[in-house]
Write a protein that holds these residues in place. Structure first.
Motif, PDB file in Angstrom:
ATOM      1  N   GLY A 145      50.126  39.353  28.954  1.00 45.45           N
ATOM      2  CA  GLY A 145      49.344  38.527  28.041  1.00 45.45           C
ATOM      3  C   GLY A 145      49.889  38.707  26.643  1.00 45.45           C
ATOM      4  N   PRO A 146      49.224  38.135  25.662  1.00 52.14           N
ATOM      5  CA  PRO A 146      49.740  38.173  24.289  1.00 52.14           C
ATOM      6  C   PRO A 146      49.953  39.598  23.759  1.00 52.14           C
ATOM      7  CG  PRO A 146      47.521  37.221  24.374  1.00 52.14           C
ATOM      8  CD  PRO A 146      48.004  37.334  25.773  1.00 52.14           C
ATOM      9  N   HIS A 147      49.184  40.569  24.253  1.00 56.22           N
ATOM     10  CA  HIS A 147      49.307  41.921  23.714  1.00 56.22           C
ATOM     11  C   HIS A 147      50.110  42.863  24.616  1.00 56.22           C
ATOM     12  CE1 HIS A 147      45.459  40.594  21.576  1.00 56.22           C
ATOM     13  NE2 HIS A 147      46.438  40.566  20.690  1.00 56.22           N
ATOM     14  N   THR A 148      50.412  42.456  25.845  1.00 64.09           N
ATOM     15  CA  THR A 148      51.101  43.354  26.774  1.00 64.09           C
ATOM     16  C   THR A 148      52.533  42.914  27.090  1.00 64.09           C
ATOM     17  OG1 THR A 148      50.108  42.118  28.600  1.00 64.09           O
ATOM     18  CG2 THR A 148      49.004  44.154  27.945  1.00 64.09           C
ATOM     19  N   LYS A 149      52.828  41.640  26.848  1.00 66.24           N
ATOM     20  CA  LYS A 149      54.098  41.081  27.325  1.00 66.24           C
ATOM     21  C   LYS A 149      55.313  41.820  26.758  1.00 66.24           C
ATOM     22  CE  LYS A 149      56.351  36.608  28.050  1.00 66.24           C
ATOM     23  NZ  LYS A 149      57.571  36.587  27.240  1.00 66.24           N
ATOM     24  N   TYR A 193      55.588  44.908  25.545  1.00 67.45           N
ATOM     25  CA  TYR A 193      55.694  46.292  26.009  1.00 67.45           C
ATOM     26  C   TYR A 193      56.268  46.354  27.424  1.00 67.45           C
ATOM     27  CZ  TYR A 193      54.326  51.174  26.799  1.00 67.45           C
ATOM     28  OH  TYR A 193      54.335  52.519  27.066  1.00 67.45           O
ATOM     29  N   HIS A 210      48.735  51.194  18.580  1.00 66.12           N
ATOM     30  CA  HIS A 210      48.837  50.888  19.999  1.00 66.12           C
ATOM     31  C   HIS A 210      47.439  50.976  20.579  1.00 66.12           C
ATOM     32  CE1 HIS A 210      51.025  50.371  23.749  1.00 66.12           C
ATOM     33  NE2 HIS A 210      50.204  51.245  24.283  1.00 66.12           N
ATOM     34  N   PRO A 211      47.003  49.995  21.392  1.00 62.64           N
ATOM     35  CA  PRO A 211      47.746  48.797  21.766  1.00 62.64           C
ATOM     36  C   PRO A 211      47.879  47.823  20.601  1.00 62.64           C
ATOM     37  CG  PRO A 211      45.475  48.583  22.482  1.00 62.64           C
ATOM     38  CD  PRO A 211      45.622  49.970  21.919  1.00 62.64           C
ATOM     39  N   PRO A 212      48.801  46.848  20.727  1.00 65.97           N
ATOM     40  CA  PRO A 212      48.912  45.836  19.681  1.00 65.97           C
ATOM     41  C   PRO A 212      47.624  45.020  19.589  1.00 65.97           C
ATOM     42  CG  PRO A 212      50.706  45.670  21.287  1.00 65.97           C
ATOM     43  CD  PRO A 212      49.691  46.597  21.866  1.00 65.97           C
ATOM     44  N   ASP A 213      47.373  44.488  18.402  1.00 63.31           N
ATOM     45  CA  ASP A 213      46.238  43.567  18.246  1.00 63.31           C
ATOM     46  C   ASP A 213      46.584  42.517  17.203  1.00 63.31           C
ATOM     47  OD1 ASP A 213      43.798  42.377  18.657  1.00 63.31           O
ATOM     48  OD2 ASP A 213      42.633  44.220  18.444  1.00 63.31           O
ATOM     49  N   TYR A 258      44.807  47.520  11.884  1.00 69.01           N
ATOM     50  CA  TYR A 258      43.543  48.243  11.813  1.00 69.01           C
ATOM     51  C   TYR A 258      43.451  49.110  10.561  1.00 69.01           C
ATOM     52  CZ  TYR A 258      42.004  47.069  16.585  1.00 69.01           C
ATOM     53  OH  TYR A 258      41.564  46.425  17.714  1.00 69.01           O
ATOM     54  N   GLY A 318      50.484  58.718  15.642  1.00 68.87           N
ATOM     55  CA  GLY A 318      49.141  58.448  16.148  1.00 68.87           C
ATOM     56  C   GLY A 318      49.105  57.600  17.400  1.00 68.87           C
ATOM     57  N   HIS A 351      49.669  56.723  21.238  1.00 74.54           N
ATOM     58  CA  HIS A 351      49.786  57.332  22.553  1.00 74.54           C
ATOM     59  C   HIS A 351      49.867  56.247  23.621  1.00 74.54           C
ATOM     60  CE1 HIS A 351      47.536  61.267  21.166  1.00 74.54           C
ATOM     61  NE2 HIS A 351      48.699  61.106  20.561  1.00 74.54           N
ATOM     62  N   VAL A 352      50.673  56.504  24.656  1.00 78.64           N
ATOM     63  CA  VAL A 352      50.760  55.588  25.802  1.00 78.64           C
ATOM     64  C   VAL A 352      50.453  56.369  27.077  1.00 78.64           C
ATOM     65  CG1 VAL A 352      52.445  54.100  24.657  1.00 78.64           C
ATOM     66  CG2 VAL A 352      53.233  55.970  26.139  1.00 78.64           C
ATOM     67  N   LEU A 353      50.207  55.638  28.142  1.00 77.48           N
ATOM     68  CA  LEU A 353      49.997  56.267  29.447  1.00 77.48           C
ATOM     69  C   LEU A 353      51.255  56.107  30.288  1.00 77.48           C
ATOM     70  CD1 LEU A 353      46.391  54.941  30.119  1.00 77.48           C
ATOM     71  CD2 LEU A 353      47.014  57.355  29.851  1.00 77.48           C
ATOM     72  N   GLU A 382      44.031  41.848  31.073  1.00 79.84           N
ATOM     73  CA  GLU A 382      45.178  42.348  30.325  1.00 79.84           C
ATOM     74  C   GLU A 382      44.943  43.764  29.812  1.00 79.84           C
ATOM     75  OE1 GLU A 382      46.118  39.996  26.883  1.00 79.84           O
ATOM     76  OE2 GLU A 382      47.909  41.155  26.432  1.00 79.84           O
ATOM     77  N   TRP A 415      47.501  48.700  30.666  1.00 79.50           N
ATOM     78  CA  TRP A 415      48.138  49.885  30.077  1.00 79.50           C
ATOM     79  C   TRP A 415      48.085  51.083  31.013  1.00 79.50           C
ATOM     80  CZ3 TRP A 415      50.834  48.195  26.226  1.00 79.50           C
ATOM     81  CH2 TRP A 415      50.374  47.089  25.481  1.00 79.50           C
ATOM     82  N   ILE A 443      42.912  51.903  26.784  1.00 79.35           N
ATOM     83  CA  ILE A 443      43.993  52.623  26.117  1.00 79.35           C
ATOM     84  C   ILE A 443      43.610  53.070  24.710  1.00 79.35           C
ATOM     85  CG2 ILE A 443      45.125  50.515  25.271  1.00 79.35           C
ATOM     86  CD1 ILE A 443      46.980  53.627  26.518  1.00 79.35           C
ATOM     87  N   GLN A 462      44.153  57.016  21.957  1.00 84.84           N
ATOM     88  CA  GLN A 462      44.919  57.133  20.717  1.00 84.84           C
ATOM     89  C   GLN A 462      44.502  58.384  19.958  1.00 84.84           C
ATOM     90  OE1 GLN A 462      47.535  54.968  20.453  1.00 84.84           O
ATOM     91  NE2 GLN A 462      46.696  54.543  22.481  1.00 84.84           N
ATOM     92  N   LYS A 463      45.423  58.902  19.131  1.00 87.01           N
ATOM     93  CA  LYS A 463      45.202  60.201  18.491  1.00 87.01           C
ATOM     94  C   LYS A 463      43.893  60.242  17.704  1.00 87.01           C
ATOM     95  CE  LYS A 463      47.434  63.787  15.780  1.00 87.01           C
ATOM     96  NZ  LYS A 463      48.538  64.131  14.866  1.00 87.01           N
TER      97      LYS A 463
END
Lengths: 142, 388
Positions: free
Chosen positions: A15-19, A21, A40-43, A47, A97, A99-101, B132, B136, B252, B256-257
């Motif tokens: 989708g728009p925020h996952t494609k 990555y 992360h995640p993108p928005d 923020y 700051g 983090h990913v899984l 979506e 993650w 996800i 985050q930190k």
């Protein structure tokens, strides 16, 4: 390399925020072009400063295991032959700051510990809906 | 102190093991609402507000029409998550009644997952068809609350040197207290420390007994004004304070930190203590929602009972077990051993403690606190005043 949980295992929805990555073939993190904040995640906005002026940047592809859990109970039928497997929270070098899984592969699953240095690799999988293939990031000990 | 709304009645169905209820989930929901009204001595048709949570399948409109309610003046749901709203649903009832938008508001939750789908069941997620936001974690087999809470717990235990025994103490306390409660699904099935450690891993650091049950049943809480409650038959229980706190969106973001590791109860604690004018040491009896034992231990620290480095000692030696415990805790058996009705049955136990009719009754209760599910935002809490 075959995917740790099987080549047919669940795929991300693009989708728009996952494609980005899941298709870039490198670790892509969203940054604010105005204030430099990494997120992360993108928005759709930053923020930190509410800017809409955002871009993806390519990270070095290394990171550190911040936490890890070893999964024993298979919650999906496809996982019955895959347990135990580790799930890790990984801090991304170059993206403060963020983090990913991922899994940490190529080693005994119970040997993964907090503090391990890891490097990203990418599992290329055909897109079941057609178009460009998926390149799913995963991680191995650096 | 607030105290402008009261709990006038509580209702529960029989609690069953997962898949054992012969009643449909909707029948269970209606029965719990009827029983809350019967407990209060109120004609169910007078109820004019309904609240539930986590995308309930039992819409307030359907319940209101089925039970013949004359008018539905208030319907709402606390946003996001699941059991983190087992206190804020009653907080919303308080808000509706205190503002005068409705007179008799029932917060309810019904679960019969076997008739629909199981929470935390990855098998319902179709490849490529998941939302979506789940993407993650899904490709890596990260798909359940147990795994998410395990990742937080593991890092937190690592940072503060917390042992597995602290988690065991929570499970042992809930099971010990359930042995006094005939409603509890685990009544007559005590748990030993040896059996706890011998039980299979679900996801480390959670054994089977660190995880809540899956049950069929329904629970309901009736809220009204003190003036209206005077004409009802049950001892009214004042709502002294309630709070709902911010946190990350599910998924996800929670890793985050900024948020990791954490249970989102520091802010809820600050609000509830400030609003009530009390501190943790003043709480006479505590119900703290166990999705998994690790989040309970973390939330105890975030709320201010002790520092993480002290928590092993704080919960050791049966400090949470029985009515005379240093901190009487999960006195009905909680989600682990009474039933998992998404925590609303624990809010009911907090009311029961304030009324003085628990099967594991703490002495001289002035402050009876219910804390909703940790690890998912928004967290929530509700404090009831004793009636002794």
């Amino acid at each position: 390399m075959p995917r740790l949980l099987g080549d047919d295992f669940l795929l991300p929805t693009l989708g728009p925020h996952t494609k980005t990555y899941f298709t870039a073939g490198s670790i892509q993190i969203q940054f604010c072009k105005d204030c430099g904040h990494a997120q992360h995640p993108p928005d759709d906005l930053c923020y930190a400063c509410r800017s809409r002026n955002l871009e993806y940047r390519t990270m070095p592809g290394t990171g550190r295991v911040e936490s890890v859990c070893l999964v024993h109970h298979p919650v999906h039928p496809a996982l019955k032959t895959k347990v135990p497997y580790p799930i890790a929270v990984i801090s991304v070098d170059g993206a403060p700051g963020c983090h990913v899984l991922g899994n940490v592969t190529g080693c005994a699953p119970e040997s993964v510990v907090i503090g391990d240095r890891v490097r990203a690799y990418f599992d290329e999988v055909p897109n079941p809906h057609g178009g460009e293939p998926l390149k799913i990031p995963n991680w191995a000990r650096a | 102190m607030h105290g402008k709304a009261v709990v006038a009645g509580v209702g529960e169905t029989t609690y069953y093991k997962h898949g054992q209820s012969k009643d449909t989930e909707f029948q269970l929901a209606c029965q719990a609402v009827e029983r809350a009204c019967a407990d209060a001595g109120l004609d169910v048709r007078e109820v004019d507000g309904l609240i539930s949570y986590m995308d309930t399948r039992n819409s307030p409109l359907r319940v209101a029409e089925a039970l013949g309610m004359k008018e539905l003046r208030w319907s709402s749901t606390p946003w996001a998550g699941g059991g983190n709203n087992s206190a804020s649903c009653v907080m919303q009832a308080d808000a509706a009644v205190t503002a005068g938008y409705a007179s008799y508001v029932v917060a309810f939750r019904a679960l019969a997952q076997g008739q629909f789908y199981r929470l935390g069941s990855g098998s319902t997620l179709a490849s490529g068809g998941a939302p979506e936001g789940l993407s993650w974690g899904l490709p890596y087999g990260e798909m359940t609350p147990a795994q998410e809470c395990a990742l937080h717990t593991k890092r937190w235990m690592h940072d503060h040197g917390v042992s597995q025994e602290a988690l065991a103490a929570i499970a042992l306390a809930s099971y010990a207290n359930a042995q006094r409660n005939p409603r509890a699904v685990r009544y007559g099935q005590p748990l030993t420390r040896e059996a706890y450690h011998a039980s299979r891993w679900i996801v480390e650091p959670f054994h089977l007994f660190d995880c809540c049950q899956e049950n069929d049943g329904a629970a309901a809480v009736l809220v009204t004004t003190p003036e209206r409650a005077r004409d009802l038959k049950q001892k009214p229980v004042p709502i002294l304070a309630a709070a709902q706190g911010a946190g990350p969106e599910i998924g996800i973001r929670a890793f985050q930190k900024k948020w990791f590791p954490g249970m989102y109860y520091t802010n809820v604690g600050e609000m509830i203590w400030q609003r009530a004018g009390i501190r943790p040491k003043d709480v006479d009896v505590l119900q703290l929602y166990e999705n998994f034992t690790g989040p309970v231990v973390m939330a105890l620290c975030e709320l201010g009972w002790c520092r993480p480095e002290e928590v092993d000692a704080f919960v050791a030696n049966g400090a949470l077990e029985g009515p005379d415990a240093r901190l009487p805790f999960n006195t009905s058996g909680g989600n682990l051993a009474e039933a998992y009705i998404h925590g609303l049955e624990m809010t009911i136990e907090a009311v029961r403690q304030a009324r003085g009719d628990s099967t594991c009754q703490a002495k001289d209760v002035d402050y009876s606190l219910a804390i909703a599910g940790p690890g998912y935002a928004p967290g929530s809490a509700i404090l009831f005043g004793g009636t002794h």
